[in-house]
Design a protein around this motif. Structure first.
Motif, PDB file in Angstrom:
ATOM      1  N   LEU A  27      31.755  60.129  69.991  1.00 42.94           N
ATOM      2  CA  LEU A  27      31.276  58.580  70.125  1.00 42.94           C
ATOM      3  C   LEU A  27      31.378  57.986  71.179  1.00 42.94           C
ATOM      4  N   TYR A  28      32.768  57.554  71.506  1.00 42.65           N
ATOM      5  CA  TYR A  28      33.092  56.850  72.195  1.00 42.65           C
ATOM      6  C   TYR A  28      33.379  57.253  73.714  1.00 42.65           C
ATOM      7  N   GLU A  29      33.217  58.357  74.080  1.00 42.64           N
ATOM      8  CA  GLU A  29      32.859  59.677  75.219  1.00 42.64           C
ATOM      9  C   GLU A  29      31.384  59.392  75.845  1.00 42.64           C
ATOM     10  N   ILE A  30      30.669  59.611  74.977  1.00 41.58           N
ATOM     11  CA  ILE A  30      28.941  59.802  75.234  1.00 41.58           C
ATOM     12  C   ILE A  30      28.738  58.269  76.219  1.00 41.58           C
ATOM     13  N   ARG A  31      29.390  57.471  74.649  1.00 41.84           N
ATOM     14  CA  ARG A  31      28.455  55.706  75.373  1.00 41.84           C
ATOM     15  C   ARG A  31      29.362  55.537  76.764  1.00 41.84           C
ATOM     16  N   ALA A  32      30.390  55.917  76.918  1.00 42.58           N
ATOM     17  CA  ALA A  32      31.077  55.137  77.919  1.00 42.58           C
ATOM     18  C   ALA A  32      30.367  56.615  79.527  1.00 42.58           C
ATOM     19  N   LYS A  33      29.962  57.267  79.135  1.00 44.88           N
ATOM     20  CA  LYS A  33      29.610  58.132  79.875  1.00 44.88           C
ATOM     21  C   LYS A  33      28.504  57.667  80.409  1.00 44.88           C
ATOM     22  N   GLN A  34      27.498  57.417  79.555  1.00 45.82           N
ATOM     23  CA  GLN A  34      26.428  56.258  79.507  1.00 45.82           C
ATOM     24  C   GLN A  34      26.083  54.936  80.188  1.00 45.82           C
ATOM     25  N   ALA A  35      27.288  54.343  80.126  1.00 49.81           N
ATOM     26  CA  ALA A  35      27.807  53.389  81.223  1.00 49.81           C
ATOM     27  C   ALA A  35      27.873  53.442  82.225  1.00 49.81           C
ATOM     28  N   ILE A  36      28.521  53.956  82.471  1.00 49.81           N
ATOM     29  CA  ILE A  36      29.129  55.125  83.851  1.00 49.81           C
ATOM     30  C   ILE A  36      27.938  55.180  84.931  1.00 49.81           C
ATOM     31  N   LEU A  37      26.773  55.785  84.274  1.00 48.14           N
ATOM     32  CA  LEU A  37      25.632  56.468  83.958  1.00 48.14           C
ATOM     33  C   LEU A  37      24.376  55.299  85.048  1.00 48.14           C
ATOM     34  N   LEU A  38      24.837  54.726  84.260  1.00 50.26           N
ATOM     35  CA  LEU A  38      23.647  52.984  84.707  1.00 50.26           C
ATOM     36  C   LEU A  38      24.560  51.958  85.165  1.00 50.26           C
ATOM     37  N   GLU A  39      25.575  52.360  85.453  1.00 51.42           N
ATOM     38  CA  GLU A  39      26.430  51.665  87.094  1.00 51.42           C
ATOM     39  C   GLU A  39      25.697  52.451  88.645  1.00 51.42           C
ATOM     40  N   ASN A  40      26.160  53.807  87.970  1.00 42.13           N
ATOM     41  CA  ASN A  40      25.574  54.225  89.447  1.00 42.13           C
ATOM     42  C   ASN A  40      24.602  54.512  89.237  1.00 42.13           C
ATOM     43  N   ILE A  41      23.192  54.228  88.806  1.00 41.68           N
ATOM     44  CA  ILE A  41      22.151  53.846  88.659  1.00 41.68           C
ATOM     45  C   ILE A  41      21.939  52.619  89.715  1.00 41.68           C
ATOM     46  N   GLN A  42      22.415  51.807  89.165  1.00 38.32           N
ATOM     47  CA  GLN A  42      21.696  50.249  89.294  1.00 38.32           C
ATOM     48  C   GLN A  42      22.909  50.344  91.318  1.00 38.32           C
ATOM     49  N   LEU A  43      24.236  51.307  91.202  1.00 41.01           N
ATOM     50  CA  LEU A  43      24.709  51.013  93.015  1.00 41.01           C
ATOM     51  C   LEU A  43      23.369  51.911  93.745  1.00 41.01           C
ATOM     52  N   LEU A  44      22.887  52.891  93.096  1.00 36.82           N
ATOM     53  CA  LEU A  44      21.586  53.858  93.765  1.00 36.82           C
ATOM     54  C   LEU A  44      20.600  52.629  94.065  1.00 36.82           C
ATOM     55  N   LYS A  45      20.016  51.977  92.993  1.00 36.44           N
ATOM     56  CA  LYS A  45      18.812  50.985  93.355  1.00 36.44           C
ATOM     57  C   LYS A  45      19.408  50.230  94.527  1.00 36.44           C
ATOM     58  N   THR A  46      20.766  49.416  94.993  1.00 34.42           N
ATOM     59  CA  THR A  46      21.560  48.972  95.958  1.00 34.42           C
ATOM     60  C   THR A  46      21.453  49.232  96.908  1.00 34.42           C
ATOM     61  N   TYR A  47      21.178  51.086  97.283  1.00 33.78           N
ATOM     62  CA  TYR A  47      21.382  51.862  98.373  1.00 33.78           C
ATOM     63  C   TYR A  47      20.000  51.264  98.969  1.00 33.78           C
ATOM     64  N   GLU A  48      19.281  52.453  97.252  1.00 31.35           N
ATOM     65  CA  GLU A  48      17.826  51.878  97.402  1.00 31.35           C
ATOM     66  C   GLU A  48      17.038  50.949  99.301  1.00 31.35           C
ATOM     67  N   LYS A  49      17.739  49.466  98.177  1.00 29.29           N
ATOM     68  CA  LYS A  49      17.360  48.530  99.200  1.00 29.29           C
ATOM     69  C   LYS A  49      17.840  48.571 100.889  1.00 29.29           C
TER      70      LYS A  49
END
Length: 405
Positions: free
Chosen positions: A129-151
């Motif tokens: 469960l930890y692994e899945i939640r931690a990976k989801q948090a990393i993915l969310l962080e990277n999605i936000q980063l890509l949105k910054t790059y998009e701007k």
């Protein structure tokens, strides 16, 4: 130095709280899990067999009526009533109880093994469960980063330093990460259901898993001598003891049985003459011995017990070899997890340095969004590998704990 002490103290407290949280789940599982309850019932049945061992052969009561009454000097015998009780040789009942108790002890070890295996399963699911939640948090962080790059890309398009294709690539990459995040969410619900089933509670009940875990600065050191405490090996010791008690019981049961009884014969008075003790009833105490002269059963049981002892010894040695192999493998994989984590940490720091260089180059108008995507993908890969290394480290530590405790 003061700040270092504070940080160290906070890390210790955080680790302790996480361990307590997992321990709470394990205790709940042990109380509620149906398999453990079944093992407990088996142990109680084995305990009750100790009371069952305290028994004597059935008391024999007989009655007979003489159709043709035999005449005696004091009168005719009308009937015969007898009672008889056989008693095992001295110490037989105690030997029987000791054997039943040794079997109960073996069942208790089975309960202990089941609890340890359940604790391991709960730990593995918890870290899943930890692994899945931690990976989801990393993915969310990277999605936000890509949105910054998009701007940044939109701004670059406006001033003619980038094309619309760069924006589409960034958006496609965001879609891929969002897909991974949603797939992980489905995996989380499945893992959460399995976790709740281990605790025998509603499978849809939310589980509060740890948000982050860290690999300790140093590994705990163990040696194979610690395996001697493993319940799977102790089980063979208890089984061996039960065979020893079985042989002691066999030796007692091959001894004679002693019987005591009494016969009562009512006698009718003689009417044809008067004699001393006319019509006096007969009371006849009796003693008997039951000797197993022609019974080879006990010799066969002795041979079986000897073979059983040898079998248990070989089984224990074989199981010890298996546990040693599992122990060595877990130690190795735990160390590998630390090595991989440290390597990914170095790679991640270097990838972030490269990212900073690329972002700074934006000010000079030379940013390449293909390079940005490549670096972002590398960072995500390193972060995911770090999480997998942490999860594997704690899973291997759980296996080690199972093997040595």
């Amino acid at each position: 130095m003061k700040n270092f002490k504070i940080i160290t103290c906070l890390l210790f407290v955080t680790t302790f709280v996480k361990a307590q949280q997992l321990q709470t789940f394990i205790e709940e599982a042990i109380i509620n899990n149906p398999e453990i309850q079944a093992f407990d019932i088996r142990y109680k049945i084995a305990e009750e067999k100790v009371n069952e061992a305290d028994w004597l052969p059935n008391t024999e009561i007989s009655a007979a009526y003489f159709i043709s009454e035999p005449e005696t000097r004091v009168g005719a015998q009308r009937a015969r009533i007898g009672i008889k009780q056989m008693l095992p040789w001295f110490g037989t009942i105690n030997a029987r109880e000791n054997y039943a108790y040794s079997m109960a002890e073996a069942e208790y070890i089975e309960v202990t093994i089941a609890k340890r295996k359940l604790a391991l399963s709960v730990s593995q699911s918890y870290y899943g469960l930890y692994e899945i939640r931690a990976k989801q948090a990393i993915l969310l962080e990277n999605i936000q980063l890509l949105k910054t790059y998009e701007k940044l890309a939109l701004t670059s398009v406006e001033i003619g330093k980038a094309s619309a294709v760069d924006i589409l690539r960034l958006q496609i990459r965001q879609n891929e990460l969002q897909q991974q995040k949603e797939v992980l969410e489905e995996k989380y619900w499945a893992e959460q259901s399995s976790f709740n089933n281990l605790l025998n509670r509603n499978e849809n009940m939310l589980v509060e898993s740890v948000a982050d875990l860290e690999i300790p600065a140093e590994n705990e050191l163990y040696n194979t001598d610690a395996l001697s405490l493993n319940a799977e090996l102790l089980k063979y010791d208890k089984l061996y003891e039960s065979v020893v008690q079985s042989e002691l019981l066999n030796k007692r049961e091959r001894l004679p049985m002693i019987g005591f009884g009494v016969d009562y014969l009512p006698v009718s008075e003689r009417t044809d003459m008067q004699v001393i003790d006319n019509g006096k009833d007969i009371l006849m105490p009796m003693a008997s011995v039951s000797i197993p002269i022609f019974n080879s059963k006990y010799s066969s049981i002795s041979k079986q017990n000897e073979l059983r002892r040898k079998e248990i010894e070989t089984q224990k040695n074989q199981r010890l070899n298996v546990l040693k192999s599992a122990f060595a493998l877990s130690i190795s994989q735990r160390n590998q997890a630390r090595i991989k984590f440290n390597t990914q940490l170095k790679n991640l720091n270097q990838a972030r340095d490269a990212e900073e260089i690329l972002i700074k180059s934006y000010e000079t108008g030379t940013i390449d969004f293909n390079d940005i995507l490549d670096i972002q993908e590398l960072q995500l890969k390193f972060q995911m590998n770090q999480i997998e290394s942490i999860q594997n480290f704690y899973i291997q530590q759980s296996i080690i704990n199972y093997l040595i405790q």
